[in-house]
Design a protein around this motif. Structure first.
Motif, mmCIF file in Angstrom:
data_model
loop_
_atom_site.group_PDB
_atom_site.id
_atom_site.type_symbol
_atom_site.label_atom_id
_atom_site.label_comp_id
_atom_site.label_asym_id
_atom_site.label_seq_id
_atom_site.Cartn_x
_atom_site.Cartn_y
_atom_site.Cartn_z
ATOM 1 N N CYS A 155 0.842 -1.200 0.000
ATOM 2 C CA CYS A 155 0.000 0.000 0.000
ATOM 3 C C CYS A 155 0.871 1.241 0.000
ATOM 4 N N TYR A 156 0.341 2.319 -0.565
ATOM 5 C CA TYR A 156 1.096 3.566 -0.639
ATOM 6 C C TYR A 156 0.169 4.713 -1.020
ATOM 7 N N GLU A 157 0.701 5.942 -0.931
ATOM 8 C CA GLU A 157 -0.036 7.140 -1.305
ATOM 9 C C GLU A 157 0.528 7.727 -2.593
ATOM 10 N N MET A 158 -0.343 8.389 -3.338
ATOM 11 C CA MET A 158 0.072 9.142 -4.519
ATOM 12 C C MET A 158 -0.469 10.562 -4.395
ATOM 13 N N TYR A 159 0.423 11.535 -4.542
ATOM 14 C CA TYR A 159 0.075 12.951 -4.487
ATOM 15 C C TYR A 159 1.136 13.712 -5.287
ATOM 16 N N SER A 243 -3.095 8.236 -13.748
ATOM 17 C CA SER A 243 -3.985 9.290 -14.264
ATOM 18 C C SER A 243 -5.055 9.642 -13.236
ATOM 19 N N TRP A 244 -5.575 8.670 -12.512
ATOM 20 C CA TRP A 244 -6.575 8.946 -11.475
ATOM 21 C C TRP A 244 -5.970 9.751 -10.328
ATOM 22 N N ALA A 245 -4.705 9.495 -10.034
ATOM 23 C CA ALA A 245 -4.045 10.249 -8.957
ATOM 24 C C ALA A 245 -4.005 11.731 -9.271
ATOM 25 N N GLY A 246 -3.963 12.084 -10.548
ATOM 26 C CA GLY A 246 -3.954 13.484 -10.933
ATOM 27 C C GLY A 246 -5.296 14.167 -10.805
ATOM 28 N N LYS A 247 -6.364 13.396 -10.526
ATOM 29 C CA LYS A 247 -7.708 13.963 -10.418
ATOM 30 C C LYS A 247 -8.117 14.247 -8.977
ATOM 31 N N CYS A 248 -7.258 13.897 -8.006
ATOM 32 C CA CYS A 248 -7.626 14.088 -6.612
ATOM 33 C C CYS A 248 -6.418 14.612 -5.842
ATOM 34 N N ASP A 249 -6.619 14.917 -4.580
ATOM 35 C CA ASP A 249 -5.516 15.422 -3.769
ATOM 36 C C ASP A 249 -4.593 14.295 -3.311
ATOM 37 N N THR A 250 -5.186 13.222 -2.810
ATOM 38 C CA THR A 250 -4.414 12.054 -2.418
ATOM 39 C C THR A 250 -5.141 10.807 -2.888
ATOM 40 N N LEU A 251 -4.385 9.912 -3.531
ATOM 41 C CA LEU A 251 -4.934 8.614 -3.902
ATOM 42 C C LEU A 251 -4.270 7.570 -3.008
ATOM 43 N N GLY A 289 6.924 -21.341 -5.330
ATOM 44 C CA GLY A 289 6.041 -20.811 -4.303
ATOM 45 C C GLY A 289 4.627 -20.618 -4.815
ATOM 46 N N LEU A 290 3.863 -19.785 -4.099
ATOM 47 C CA LEU A 290 2.476 -19.510 -4.466
ATOM 48 C C LEU A 290 2.400 -18.719 -5.767
ATOM 49 N N VAL A 291 1.469 -19.114 -6.612
ATOM 50 C CA VAL A 291 1.180 -18.361 -7.835
ATOM 51 C C VAL A 291 -0.281 -17.916 -7.757
ATOM 52 N N PRO A 292 -0.545 -16.620 -7.622
ATOM 53 C CA PRO A 292 -1.932 -16.161 -7.452
ATOM 54 C C PRO A 292 -2.770 -16.374 -8.717
ATOM 55 N N LYS A 293 -4.024 -16.648 -8.482
ATOM 56 C CA LYS A 293 -4.960 -16.796 -9.592
ATOM 57 C C LYS A 293 -5.525 -15.452 -10.029
ATOM 58 N N TYR A 294 -5.576 -14.479 -9.080
ATOM 59 C CA TYR A 294 -6.121 -13.163 -9.378
ATOM 60 C C TYR A 294 -5.216 -12.071 -8.795
ATOM 61 N N PHE A 295 -5.131 -10.970 -9.503
ATOM 62 C CA PHE A 295 -4.503 -9.751 -8.993
ATOM 63 C C PHE A 295 -5.608 -8.710 -8.800
ATOM 64 N N TYR A 296 -5.375 -7.776 -7.896
ATOM 65 C CA TYR A 296 -6.426 -6.802 -7.630
ATOM 66 C C TYR A 296 -5.851 -5.518 -7.035
ATOM 67 N N MET A 297 -6.676 -4.472 -7.038
ATOM 68 C CA MET A 297 -6.337 -3.173 -6.474
ATOM 69 C C MET A 297 -7.545 -2.633 -5.712
ATOM 70 N N ALA A 298 -7.269 -1.895 -4.635
ATOM 71 C CA ALA A 298 -8.291 -1.113 -3.935
ATOM 72 C C ALA A 298 -7.808 0.326 -3.911
ATOM 73 N N LEU A 299 -8.625 1.230 -4.403
ATOM 74 C CA LEU A 299 -8.236 2.636 -4.532
ATOM 75 C C LEU A 299 -9.215 3.528 -3.783
ATOM 76 N N LEU A 300 -8.662 4.537 -3.090
ATOM 77 C CA LEU A 300 -9.482 5.508 -2.355
ATOM 78 C C LEU A 300 -8.990 6.905 -2.712
ATOM 79 N N ALA A 301 -9.834 7.677 -3.392
ATOM 80 C CA ALA A 301 -9.479 9.027 -3.821
ATOM 81 C C ALA A 301 -10.069 10.047 -2.857
ATOM 82 N N ALA A 311 -14.186 5.418 -3.820
ATOM 83 C CA ALA A 311 -13.420 4.173 -3.809
ATOM 84 C C ALA A 311 -13.829 3.284 -4.979
ATOM 85 N N VAL A 312 -12.889 2.445 -5.399
ATOM 86 C CA VAL A 312 -13.169 1.461 -6.443
ATOM 87 C C VAL A 312 -12.261 0.257 -6.235
#
Length: 363
Positions: A155-159, A243-251, A289-301, A311-312
């Protein structure tokens, strides 16, 4: 008598005007004696009080928050119409990372963090930081499962400031010095496996400095990815996030892959299916080792002037050309078993995670 009535009326009017003119003011004094004053509408757009931990201030003129831990400060808070020297949190937060969790990583109170793993596996909650211009800057954080030898999330922030493009890609893949070597994946694990070292916090999101970019190449920030996915749909999604990070103050960003639920871990049949999608023989894929079947993201603008969150959730099956799903974070939590953005006030968190503003995200 009439004169006294007029004077009293004038005093009442002046007191009423003064009350109406009073502005929300936060004064913070650090343990070193430094005093910082923020005035709503002048030097501060908004603030968020994190229950039991600290205060995030969003000053006017910058998109990055200033964070204060209660253990490091004293403060007064003047709110309309009166003075409240000990402000209460904006709401309840029953699911936040607890004091016990913060002993594992004291940065775990920040809004980008999911709830820490609560099971019996050995885990490492790591935050990587750099010193930029004499100031400490948080780069990204992760949870590594040492029992499974796999990343649970990054996890991390974008600004604005941290998104500056000042350096080029470093490419120095190596183990994470904050995790015991024997509990990590190795470069040899990837060699000849048929899988790429797939970034979660990507190099392209951290070109502010050489030190920040270099830290993204720790193997703890990787998941084994088919290159067709890593350099295809996943890379395209990384570009969308910037690109979404540029539409908000902090992503606030969480990126991960499924390692916890058995149905979300690749079996030999799943690997054969991925190989078929990639046009490769199944024998070419043999990651130990483990090989994931799915990758995913959770975003909060976050938009600080309106003090609003959107959020998405993003769901990406692990093969070249897979179809991306854009879902609520609430649904993403059901699929993964993780609790995202747990440090946000519960009412705000639940509202943001239950809906997707498709117009804002352009999806």
């Amino acid at each position: 008598m009439k004169k006294h009535l007029l004077i009293s009326l004038a005093l009442l009017l002046s007191m009423g005007a003064a009350a109406q003119d009073q502005k929300q003011t936060l004064t913070v004094t650090t343990r070193h004696g430094d005093v910082h004053t923020y005035i709503k509408g002048e030097t501060m757009d908004s603030l968020r009080i994190i229950d039991g931990v600290g205060i995030k201030v969003y000053p006017t003129g910058t998109k990055v928050s200033v964070d204060y831990l209660f253990s490091q400060i004293t403060y007064t808070f003047t709110d309309e119409p009166g003075t409240n020297p000990n402000p209460e949190p904006q709401g309840d937060n029953a699911n936040r990372n607890t004091a016990a969790d913060l002993l594992r990583n004291p940065e775990g109170w920040r809004l980008e963090f999911p709830r820490f793993y609560q099971g019996s596996n050995t885990t490492f909650e790591v935050t990587h930081t750099t010193t930029e211009g004499g100031e400490r800057m948080i780069n990204y954080s992760l949870e590594w499962d040492g029992t499974k030898k796999a990343n649970r999330w990054t996890c991390y922030e974008m600004y604005d400031e941290i998104m500056q493009q000042n350096v080029k890609r470093i490419d120095d893949f190596r183990q994470d010095h904050d995790i015991p070597s024997g509990m990590q994946t190795t470069l040899d694990d990837y060699k000849g496996s048929g899988f790429s070292r797939g970034h979660l916090c990507p190099s392209g999101d951290r070109v502010y400095s050489r030190a920040q970019n270099s830290q993204t190449f720790f193997l703890s920030n990787m998941q084994p990815q088919i290159q067709g996915h890593n350099g295809g749909v996943w890379q395209q999604l990384e570009g969308k996030v910037r690109s979404w990070a540029g539409k908000c103050d902090t992503l606030y960003v969480v990126k991960a892959a499924t390692i916890d639920k058995p149905e979300h871990i690749c079996t030999d049949a799943d690997i054969s299916y991925i190989a078929q999608k990639e046009g490769k023989p199944a024998s070419s894929l043999n990651f130990p080792g483990l090989v994931p079947k799915y990758f995913y993201m959770a975003l909060l603008a976050y938009d600080k002037q309106s003090d609003t969150y959107r959020a998405v959730g993003i769901w990406s099956p692990h093969y070249n050309g897979s179809q991306t799903e854009y879902i609520t974070v609430e649904e993403l939590q059901t699929r993964t078993g993780l609790d995202f953005f747990c440090n946000l006030d519960d009412a705000i968190e639940q509202a943001a995670e239950a809906t997707v503003d498709r117009a804002f995200w352009g999806i």
